[in-house]
Scaffold this motif. Sequence first.
Motif, PDB file in Angstrom:
ATOM      1  N   SER A 156       0.763  -1.105   0.047  1.00 30.59           N
ATOM      2  CA  SER A 156      -0.043   0.131  -0.044  1.00 30.59           C
ATOM      3  C   SER A 156       1.003   1.189   0.090  1.00 30.59           C
ATOM      4  CB  SER A 156      -0.855   0.212   1.301  1.00 30.59           C
ATOM      5  OG  SER A 156      -0.041  -0.116   2.378  1.00 30.59           O
ATOM      6  N   PRO A 157       1.343   1.712  -1.406  1.00 26.55           N
ATOM      7  CA  PRO A 157       2.248   2.823  -1.054  1.00 26.55           C
ATOM      8  C   PRO A 157       1.598   4.026  -0.750  1.00 26.55           C
ATOM      9  CG  PRO A 157       1.649   1.981  -3.319  1.00 26.55           C
ATOM     10  CD  PRO A 157       0.977   0.797  -2.648  1.00 26.55           C
ATOM     11  N   ASN A 158       2.306   4.902   0.097  1.00 25.48           N
ATOM     12  CA  ASN A 158       1.605   5.958   0.555  1.00 25.48           C
ATOM     13  C   ASN A 158       2.381   7.498  -0.190  1.00 25.48           C
ATOM     14  OD1 ASN A 158       0.239   8.220   1.802  1.00 25.48           O
ATOM     15  ND2 ASN A 158       1.294   7.652   3.983  1.00 25.48           N
ATOM     16  N   VAL A 159       1.956   7.828  -0.936  1.00 26.22           N
ATOM     17  CA  VAL A 159       2.646   9.387  -1.428  1.00 26.22           C
ATOM     18  C   VAL A 159       1.822  10.416  -1.784  1.00 26.22           C
ATOM     19  CG1 VAL A 159       2.088   8.262  -3.869  1.00 26.22           C
ATOM     20  CG2 VAL A 159       4.029   9.794  -3.357  1.00 26.22           C
ATOM     21  N   GLN A 160       2.235  11.656  -1.282  1.00 23.77           N
ATOM     22  CA  GLN A 160       1.510  12.593  -1.522  1.00 23.77           C
ATOM     23  C   GLN A 160       2.116  13.575  -2.712  1.00 23.77           C
ATOM     24  OE1 GLN A 160       1.422  14.356   2.448  1.00 23.77           O
ATOM     25  NE2 GLN A 160      -0.208  12.922   3.022  1.00 23.77           N
ATOM     26  N   LEU A 161       1.370  13.926  -3.417  1.00 27.18           N
ATOM     27  CA  LEU A 161       2.250  14.408  -4.659  1.00 27.18           C
ATOM     28  C   LEU A 161       1.735  16.089  -4.686  1.00 27.18           C
ATOM     29  CD1 LEU A 161       1.562  12.117  -7.864  1.00 27.18           C
ATOM     30  CD2 LEU A 161       3.408  12.157  -6.230  1.00 27.18           C
ATOM     31  N   ILE A 162       2.801  16.810  -4.729  1.00 27.17           N
ATOM     32  CA  ILE A 162       2.366  18.250  -4.421  1.00 27.17           C
ATOM     33  C   ILE A 162       3.237  18.693  -5.657  1.00 27.17           C
ATOM     34  CG2 ILE A 162       2.746  20.299  -3.129  1.00 27.17           C
ATOM     35  CD1 ILE A 162       2.886  18.604  -0.717  1.00 27.17           C
ATOM     36  N   GLU A 163       2.445  19.936  -6.241  1.00 21.94           N
ATOM     37  CA  GLU A 163       3.143  20.503  -7.541  1.00 21.94           C
ATOM     38  C   GLU A 163       4.192  21.406  -7.081  1.00 21.94           C
ATOM     39  OE1 GLU A 163       1.715  23.386 -11.066  1.00 21.94           O
ATOM     40  OE2 GLU A 163       0.392  22.528 -10.156  1.00 21.94           O
ATOM     41  N   GLY A 164       5.393  21.372  -7.809  1.00 29.51           N
ATOM     42  CA  GLY A 164       6.398  22.296  -7.451  1.00 29.51           C
ATOM     43  C   GLY A 164       7.499  22.141  -8.439  1.00 29.51           C
ATOM     44  N   GLU A 165       8.609  22.897  -8.420  1.00 35.87           N
ATOM     45  CA  GLU A 165       9.816  23.136  -9.257  1.00 35.87           C
ATOM     46  C   GLU A 165      10.809  22.014  -8.944  1.00 35.87           C
ATOM     47  OE1 GLU A 165      11.214  26.955  -9.583  1.00 35.87           O
ATOM     48  OE2 GLU A 165       9.078  27.876 -10.150  1.00 35.87           O
ATOM     49  N   LEU A 166      11.014  21.065 -10.005  1.00 30.27           N
ATOM     50  CA  LEU A 166      11.958  20.036  -9.593  1.00 30.27           C
ATOM     51  C   LEU A 166      13.550  20.383  -9.593  1.00 30.27           C
ATOM     52  CD1 LEU A 166      12.344  16.947  -9.156  1.00 30.27           C
ATOM     53  CD2 LEU A 166      12.296  16.502 -11.554  1.00 30.27           C
ATOM     54  N   ASP A 167      13.719  21.406 -10.438  1.00 27.02           N
ATOM     55  CA  ASP A 167      15.147  22.157 -10.353  1.00 27.02           C
ATOM     56  C   ASP A 167      15.725  22.711  -9.048  1.00 27.02           C
ATOM     57  OD1 ASP A 167      14.804  25.432 -11.072  1.00 27.02           O
ATOM     58  OD2 ASP A 167      13.183  24.049 -11.249  1.00 27.02           O
ATOM     59  N   GLU A 168      14.573  23.210  -8.345  1.00 21.19           N
ATOM     60  CA  GLU A 168      14.812  23.548  -6.994  1.00 21.19           C
ATOM     61  C   GLU A 168      15.410  22.614  -6.182  1.00 21.19           C
ATOM     62  OE1 GLU A 168      15.123  26.867  -6.041  1.00 21.19           O
ATOM     63  OE2 GLU A 168      14.541  27.643  -7.984  1.00 21.19           O
ATOM     64  N   ILE A 169      14.783  21.266  -5.935  1.00 15.66           N
ATOM     65  CA  ILE A 169      14.933  20.390  -5.476  1.00 15.66           C
ATOM     66  C   ILE A 169      16.660  19.726  -5.610  1.00 15.66           C
ATOM     67  CG2 ILE A 169      14.255  17.720  -4.740  1.00 15.66           C
ATOM     68  CD1 ILE A 169      12.498  19.810  -3.529  1.00 15.66           C
ATOM     69  N   ILE A 170      16.853  19.784  -6.879  1.00 18.10           N
ATOM     70  CA  ILE A 170      17.978  19.187  -7.290  1.00 18.10           C
ATOM     71  C   ILE A 170      19.105  20.312  -6.914  1.00 18.10           C
ATOM     72  CG2 ILE A 170      19.487  18.661  -9.292  1.00 18.10           C
ATOM     73  CD1 ILE A 170      16.950  17.619 -10.931  1.00 18.10           C
TER      74      ILE A 170
END
Length: 500
Positions: free
Chosen positions: A343-357
């Motif tokens: 039972s995978p639990n994932v909460q997807l939130i819109e954001g800018e992926l380049d900021e994470i990297i």
Amino acid sequence: MKTNSLRFQLLARSLLLMAGLLVIIGLFQYVFMRGFLYKNTASSIQSQILAIPPDAWERSAWDIKDEGPDKMTGNATGDAWGDRQFGDSHGRSRTPIFFLQDSIIAFYDTSGTLSVLSNASIDGQAPPTLDEKDYQAALGSKREVTYKVMEQATSNEQLIVLQPIKIRDQLLGVVQVSLETKPLRDILTRQLLTFLLISLLALIGGMLAFISVLRKTLVPLSKMVETVEQIDAGNLAIRLPSDQGQEEIDRLADSFNGMLERLETSFEAEKEAKERMRQFVADGSHELRTPLTSIHGFLEVLLRGAMNQPDKLNRSLTSMYTESERMKKLIQDLLQLAKLDRSPNVQLIEGELDEIIKGMAPQLRLLAGDRKVSLKLTSNLRCRFDEDKMKQVILNLFHNAVQHTDPEQGDIQVTLENASGGVELSVRDNGSGIPSEHLPKLFDRFYRSDSSRTRKYGGAGLGLAITKSLVELHGGAIRVESFAEGGTAFYVWFPQPCPE
């Protein structure tokens, strides 16, 4: 033929339906023929009545009245059918009026007197007397023929024909002719028996013909039953013929074949899942046994006296700590895979992926050591992601690149750009590459293309499997390429959110 078989039930129900229809047709035919025969007989009598001059009827009635009451009541003797003849004013005789057996002829005049003109019945019974309203209705009738069927208490059913007599538009009375309907009913009975005999022969012939037609019609169904019996024996590869010329059977065969394909696919998937589970348990046991064996060996060394030697004690404890860390990581990876499967639990939130990297850049450079790290990131690329799990994807791919590159000459490139309506993250290294035969199985659990290298870095072949599961949780896809000049590239694609 078995009574519970479809062939028998179709045959029996068809014959029952045909028999019911023939019975209904016979009843309608009887009723129709009865009315037709009675009306036709009444029309024939009417024609004979009208063939006699109207004044002859009046004179005959007056003659009967003059002869006395016995004649009027129909009890005259010597009155056989055809013997009574009408005489004219000169005493000349005329031909008989009728040639019908067992009939009674009477005349009802306008004064309401019923006179018997002829009684040809066997028992010499009196003519049936109708209600006054019936005679009045007959006097005023304009129909082609007026007749009535009635049952008398002292005799059988009677057919009574009433015909008004006129002379120069002046009503003289009504001629009443009554006769028993038994001969007519005998005719109807013979016709009904003939119809029943013909119907019985038709049913027998139809049954013989229908058996062969039914047998041919049910051939596709019989073939389907035979095929299903073979499938029930365990041969799921057999398929039903879907072009037998019967639309319903063909549709059933297509649906059944689709169900078989899904069942076969499910069985194969279950078989594959069991095999993967067996392999998973075996590989997991093997991976866990290796550090446990090492720890057990070092403990034996310590128990034999090495614990009193500081150098050996330090090396043993360090080695046991390393193996325990390796075992801890393996257990964590196994638990994470189990959670992702269950039972995978994932909460997807819109954001800018380049900021994470960009935020992970110091950690990536520290992990790379002396290797060269290049970041080519396109700004403002938005997608939906779980920040913690996305960081794990990036770390897993980057750590895999670190393991397969030279500590000093290694070059790792992390790129983020638009691709195919989404965002594509790629991690490329300049290592030795991966042989093409290993690429299809690279994301399988416990699969290692280079066992010596991964074991050196503590890998158990679960990192890429976890990465793939995490990417798929985000609705993305992952692929790998290995280049002839050396190096490997992993491409991860994530869909961009729909604009509002």
